[in-house]
Design an enzyme around this catalytic site. Sequence first.
Site, PDB file in Angstrom:
ATOM      1  CB  CYS A  70     -40.401  17.553 -17.675  1.00 38.77           C
ATOM      2  SG  CYS A  70     -41.274  18.555 -16.451  1.00 38.77           S
ATOM      3  CB  CYS A 125     -45.166  23.870 -19.085  1.00 36.93           C
ATOM      4  SG  CYS A 125     -45.031  23.672 -17.295  1.00 36.93           S
ATOM      5  CB  CYS A 175     -41.903  23.461 -21.573  1.00 38.77           C
ATOM      6  SG  CYS A 175     -40.308  22.795 -21.070  1.00 38.77           S
ATOM      7  CB  CYS A 208     -29.005  30.023 -14.358  1.00 34.49           C
ATOM      8  SG  CYS A 208     -28.906  31.814 -14.206  1.00 34.49           S
ATOM      9  CB  CYS A 232     -29.407  31.508 -10.029  1.00 32.46           C
ATOM     10  SG  CYS A 232     -31.222  31.553  -9.983  1.00 32.46           S
ATOM     11  CB  CYS A 255     -34.332  35.097 -10.220  1.00 34.13           C
ATOM     12  SG  CYS A 255     -34.377  34.932 -12.003  1.00 34.13           S
ATOM     13  NE  ARG A 312     -30.991  37.315 -15.649  1.00 35.40           N
ATOM     14  CZ  ARG A 312     -31.289  36.641 -14.537  1.00 35.40           C
ATOM     15  NH1 ARG A 312     -31.982  35.530 -14.611  1.00 35.40           N
ATOM     16  NH2 ARG A 312     -30.898  37.090 -13.371  1.00 35.40           N
TER      17      ARG A 312
END
Length: 447
Positions: A65, A69, A72, A109, A142, A202, A272
């Site tokens: 990626c 962040c 992460c 997901c 999702c 979501c 959740r």
Amino acid sequence: MDLLNTLVDKGLRRELPTREEALAVLATSDDDVLDVVAAAGKVRRHWFGRRVKLNYLVNLKSGLCPEDCSYCSQRLGSSTGILKYSWLKPDEASKAAAAGLAGGAKRVCLVASGRGPTDRDVDRVAGTIKAIKEQHEGVEVCACLGLLSDGQAERLREAGADAYNHNLNTSEGTYGDITTTHTYADRVDTVNKAHAAGLSACSGLIAGMGESDEDLVDVVFSLRELDPDSVPVNFLIPVEGTPLAKEWNLTPQRCLRILAMVRFVCPDVEVRIAGGREVHLRTLQPLALHLANSIFLGDYLTTEGQAGRADLEMIADAGFVVEGSDEVTLPQHRAEAQGGGCGSHGAEGAVCGSHGAEGAVCGSHGAEGAVCGSHGAEGAVCGSHGAEGAVCGSHGAEGAVCGSHAEAGCGSACGSHEAVAVPAGEPRTDLVAVRRRGAGTDLAPNA
């Protein structure tokens, strides 16, 4: 306690608490935590009964990626030693999803790391959605692919996606402290794109990154304003090799207060428990079911979660039931506002999607394998069923991460972590294990 009575009354009426009331929940003492859970539990049961919705993460593309962040393990320049692989083929992703669905999940997901999808990536995911839905009637799907460009949300909807996840993660005022390669406004824009396309929303948060109570209340009030159908609450998994690896700020009681505050602010929304519940709630996980009505089953994007079988036993032992694929997740007023509601793929064939007055958003960039989302938090698929159908999993009864269940057929898919006695308040690094099974490997997932 007058505060809790007031908040219960407001929750039953869907009335927004004041900021002062929300802050007061976070400020309650550990001595009062059971009273807080009992009060918020009344609101949870009023809108969702004793049902627990199970969700299952499939990490379509791990690592690699370009975003930075801080929370992460898939971030730019990560040295965490996580699994790294490019896009799974549709049949591979469908096979991974099947493990979670067999374990009782009703939503899959699909998560991919990266800033956002190209149009070709959207085509890939469309093929994966088609493959999953062809093999599993009634499943909710999702997508969580990062920041969306114009028209991409509509294409995902046309491909059969029911929802889109894109998290706000933290307050607008502190967002720049955790990420510099995109902005809070970018996230809100993607949320609006998903909403406008008729995808179920979501969007959630990550707690434990060093934020203040005011920051937590800010992000939850922002989510209430966006009005998502589901709010995933992630608890930071401090993975070695990430900038936040030393941020061990949460206790089980603190996590329960955060979940209670979210329930009071978003009373009729699917709350959740996402990444980090095993690491931070630990033996108090069953109490959290009195606050949240939804969890992820098994592993997360890049880290291991609790064994799937342990999840199911926990739900049953706490007096709750797994929500069936023919049951509507959302309360009637929300389900009607969006033409059936998420979780209504039953006899009436309603689809999870089009938000009306109650609509909202979705979000990626989860914390550590949390939420359906990209720039993952740490998470993903899970698995390893033995001869007895037992699920090889982590965080066993003794707090060990993935035991040595050789008789259950766990084999090398399991981690090598032994049960460790750690003094209260000390970082539980023994509960953090990089995922080495499931999606992107030749080993069975934990579901």
